[in-house]
Design an enzyme around this catalytic site. Structure first.
Site, PDB file in Angstrom:
ATOM      1  N   ASP A   7      51.767  48.177  57.094  1.00 20.01           N
ATOM      2  CA  ASP A   7      51.124  47.750  56.244  1.00 20.01           C
ATOM      3  C   ASP A   7      49.759  48.736  56.785  1.00 20.01           C
ATOM      4  O   ASP A   7      49.685  49.485  57.124  1.00 20.01           O
ATOM      5  CB  ASP A   7      50.636  46.189  55.918  1.00 20.01           C
ATOM      6  CG  ASP A   7      49.226  46.114  55.242  1.00 20.01           C
ATOM      7  OD1 ASP A   7      49.520  46.288  54.003  1.00 20.01           O
ATOM      8  OD2 ASP A   7      48.472  45.221  55.903  1.00 20.01           O
ATOM      9  N   SER A   8      48.445  48.507  55.213  1.00 18.43           N
ATOM     10  CA  SER A   8      47.193  49.302  55.559  1.00 18.43           C
ATOM     11  C   SER A   8      46.446  48.823  56.777  1.00 18.43           C
ATOM     12  O   SER A   8      45.821  49.466  57.241  1.00 18.43           O
ATOM     13  CB  SER A   8      46.676  49.465  54.442  1.00 18.43           C
ATOM     14  OG  SER A   8      45.896  48.322  54.760  1.00 18.43           O
ATOM     15  N   GLY A  40      44.337  50.207  48.113  1.00 15.08           N
ATOM     16  CA  GLY A  40      44.460  49.739  47.178  1.00 15.08           C
ATOM     17  C   GLY A  40      43.631  50.188  46.154  1.00 15.08           C
ATOM     18  O   GLY A  40      43.651  50.016  45.492  1.00 15.08           O
ATOM     19  N   CYS A  71      53.431  45.014  52.289  1.00 12.36           N
ATOM     20  CA  CYS A  71      52.175  45.798  51.662  1.00 12.36           C
ATOM     21  C   CYS A  71      52.663  45.886  50.269  1.00 12.36           C
ATOM     22  O   CYS A  71      53.922  46.519  49.510  1.00 12.36           O
ATOM     23  CB  CYS A  71      51.685  47.219  52.207  1.00 12.36           C
ATOM     24  SG  CYS A  71      50.574  47.525  51.521  1.00 12.36           S
ATOM     25  N   GLU A 152      39.660  42.771  57.391  1.00  9.13           N
ATOM     26  CA  GLU A 152      40.031  43.737  58.381  1.00  9.13           C
ATOM     27  C   GLU A 152      38.912  43.502  59.669  1.00  9.13           C
ATOM     28  O   GLU A 152      38.678  43.574  60.358  1.00  9.13           O
ATOM     29  CB  GLU A 152      40.452  44.755  57.949  1.00  9.13           C
ATOM     30  CG  GLU A 152      41.528  45.547  57.961  1.00  9.13           C
ATOM     31  CD  GLU A 152      42.953  45.434  58.535  1.00  9.13           C
ATOM     32  OE1 GLU A 152      42.789  45.459  59.852  1.00  9.13           O
ATOM     33  OE2 GLU A 152      43.537  44.902  58.199  1.00  9.13           O
ATOM     34  N   CYS A 184      48.706  40.556  47.519  1.00  2.00           N
ATOM     35  CA  CYS A 184      48.355  42.135  48.772  1.00  2.00           C
ATOM     36  C   CYS A 184      48.666  40.348  50.156  1.00  2.00           C
ATOM     37  O   CYS A 184      48.229  39.625  50.458  1.00  2.00           O
ATOM     38  CB  CYS A 184      46.864  41.803  48.648  1.00  2.00           C
ATOM     39  SG  CYS A 184      46.323  42.446  50.086  1.00  2.00           S
ATOM     40  N   HIS A 186      47.186  40.641  52.877  1.00  3.08           N
ATOM     41  CA  HIS A 186      46.150  40.301  53.330  1.00  3.08           C
ATOM     42  C   HIS A 186      45.614  38.930  53.033  1.00  3.08           C
ATOM     43  O   HIS A 186      45.099  38.372  53.836  1.00  3.08           O
ATOM     44  CB  HIS A 186      44.792  41.592  53.595  1.00  3.08           C
ATOM     45  CG  HIS A 186      44.519  42.173  54.128  1.00  3.08           C
ATOM     46  ND1 HIS A 186      45.964  43.659  53.619  1.00  3.08           N
ATOM     47  CD2 HIS A 186      44.352  42.696  55.165  1.00  3.08           C
ATOM     48  CE1 HIS A 186      45.402  44.001  54.409  1.00  3.08           C
ATOM     49  NE2 HIS A 186      44.763  44.125  55.374  1.00  3.08           N
TER      50      HIS A 186
HETATM   51  N1  DGL Z   1      48.276  44.120  52.392  1.00  3.11           N
HETATM   52  C1  DGL Z   1      47.783  45.209  51.199  1.00  3.11           C
HETATM   53  C2  DGL Z   1      48.757  44.578  50.365  1.00  3.11           C
HETATM   54  O1  DGL Z   1      49.313  43.805  50.106  1.00  3.11           O
HETATM   55  C3  DGL Z   1      46.108  45.850  51.303  1.00  3.11           C
HETATM   56  C4  DGL Z   1      46.331  46.967  50.658  1.00  3.11           C
HETATM   57  C5  DGL Z   1      44.606  47.688  51.091  1.00  3.11           C
HETATM   58  O2  DGL Z   1      45.344  48.205  52.241  1.00  3.11           O
HETATM   59  O3  DGL Z   1      44.731  47.616  50.134  1.00  3.11           O
HETATM   60  O4  DGL Z   1      48.462  44.916  49.541  1.00  3.11           O
END
Ligand code: DGL
Length: 265
Positions: A7-8, A40, A71, A152, A184, A186
């Site tokens: 993931d990011s 994103g 993600c 984050e 998302c 997160h």
């Molecule tokens: N957890 C990512 C998702 O599901 C986040 C993407 C991001 O970094 O913007 O979209």
């Protein structure tokens, strides 16, 4: 069984948390690509490049059998390419649970919270068009720019995060939305704030457990016996808040040690 997950940032650990409930006898290698977070607000080409880079690392260094793109944003931008480029790999993606949300909603009004790239992506648009023809449901979308950064940063029950969510959720609240898709990985981390704003009865649809089930089924089909220890190694490419890892994985009670390290070490 070696499972690569990326993931990011640390949001994708909400998917790992769901995996740890039943999955055994495997090594999980997780990459938080925080050097390039958030994904994103980036172009499809940039997200694709980062997705290829982390997948290549997981294959070369850890010889993974399965890749989980934990993600929604990277799934939208890169999953097709990753499946073509790495045909031997079992690739599992993450998509917003619009279908279960539409089936679940009594008010027939559904909210979708996701990143700008996910909402503008072709994958989401096609899915929404298809489902809108099948279900008579009003959909209220909201791109939550800046929410990944707040999470984050560890500002999970922070008043700034509460006020961002309050303004995004206002149209949903005013229009009797009873089910919200957390599009998302997160966003499950701010579920309590969303419930506080929308009321405890709001249904929140996340995808971690569906992904865990898919992993279980696909790995059994590939000879995995689901016995023995599960280990988790978390790599990060930029900054991370290490405390968040234990916080997200705190229910992994009988779990082993979680190793956390810089990807360049
Ligand atoms: N957890 C990512 C998702 O599901 C986040 C993407 C991001 O970094 O913007 O979209």
């Amino acid at each position: 069984m070696k499972v690569g997950v990326f993931d990011s940032g640390l949001g994708g650990l909400t998917v790992v948390q769901a995996i740890t409930k039943n999955f055994k006898g495997a090594q999980i290698f997780y990459i938080a690509d925080t050097l390039f977070a958030p994904y994103g607000q980036k172009s499809k080409e940039q997200i694709l490049k980062h997705s290829i880079d982390v997948t290549s690392f997981l294959i070369k260094k850890h010889d993974i059998d399965v890749l989980i793109v934990a993600c929604n944003t990277a799934t939208s931008a890169a999953i097709k390419y990753l499946r073509q480029e790495f045909p031997k790999l079992i690739v599992i993606g993450t998509e917003p649970g619009i279908k279960p949300a539409m089936q679940n909603s009594v008010s027939k009004r559904v909210g979708v919270l996701a990143t700008p790239a996910t909402l503008n992506g072709e994958k989401y648009q096609l899915l929404l068009n298809k489902l809108s023809n099948e279900h008579k449901v009003d959909v209220f979308e909201q791109a939550c720019e800046g929410l990944v950064e707040q999470i984050e940063d560890g500002k999970i029950s922070h008043k700034e995060t509460f006020s961002m969510l309050s303004s995004w959720l206002k149209p949903m609240k005013n229009n009797s939305v009873d089910t919200i898709v957390l599009g998302c990985t997160h966003y499950p981390l701010v579920s309590d704030l969303i419930k506080e704003i929308m009321g405890a009865k709001i249904q929140l649809i996340e995808t971690g457990s569906a992904i865990a089930k898919r992993l279980e089924n696909l790995s059994l089909q590939n000879g995995h016996t689901n016995n023995g220890e599960l280990s988790i190694e978390v790599f990060y490419t930029g900054e991370i808040k290490k405390d968040m890892i234990n916080m997200i994985l705190q229910d992994w009670k009988d779990g082993g040690k979680i190793v956390v390290r810089d990807i360049n070490e």
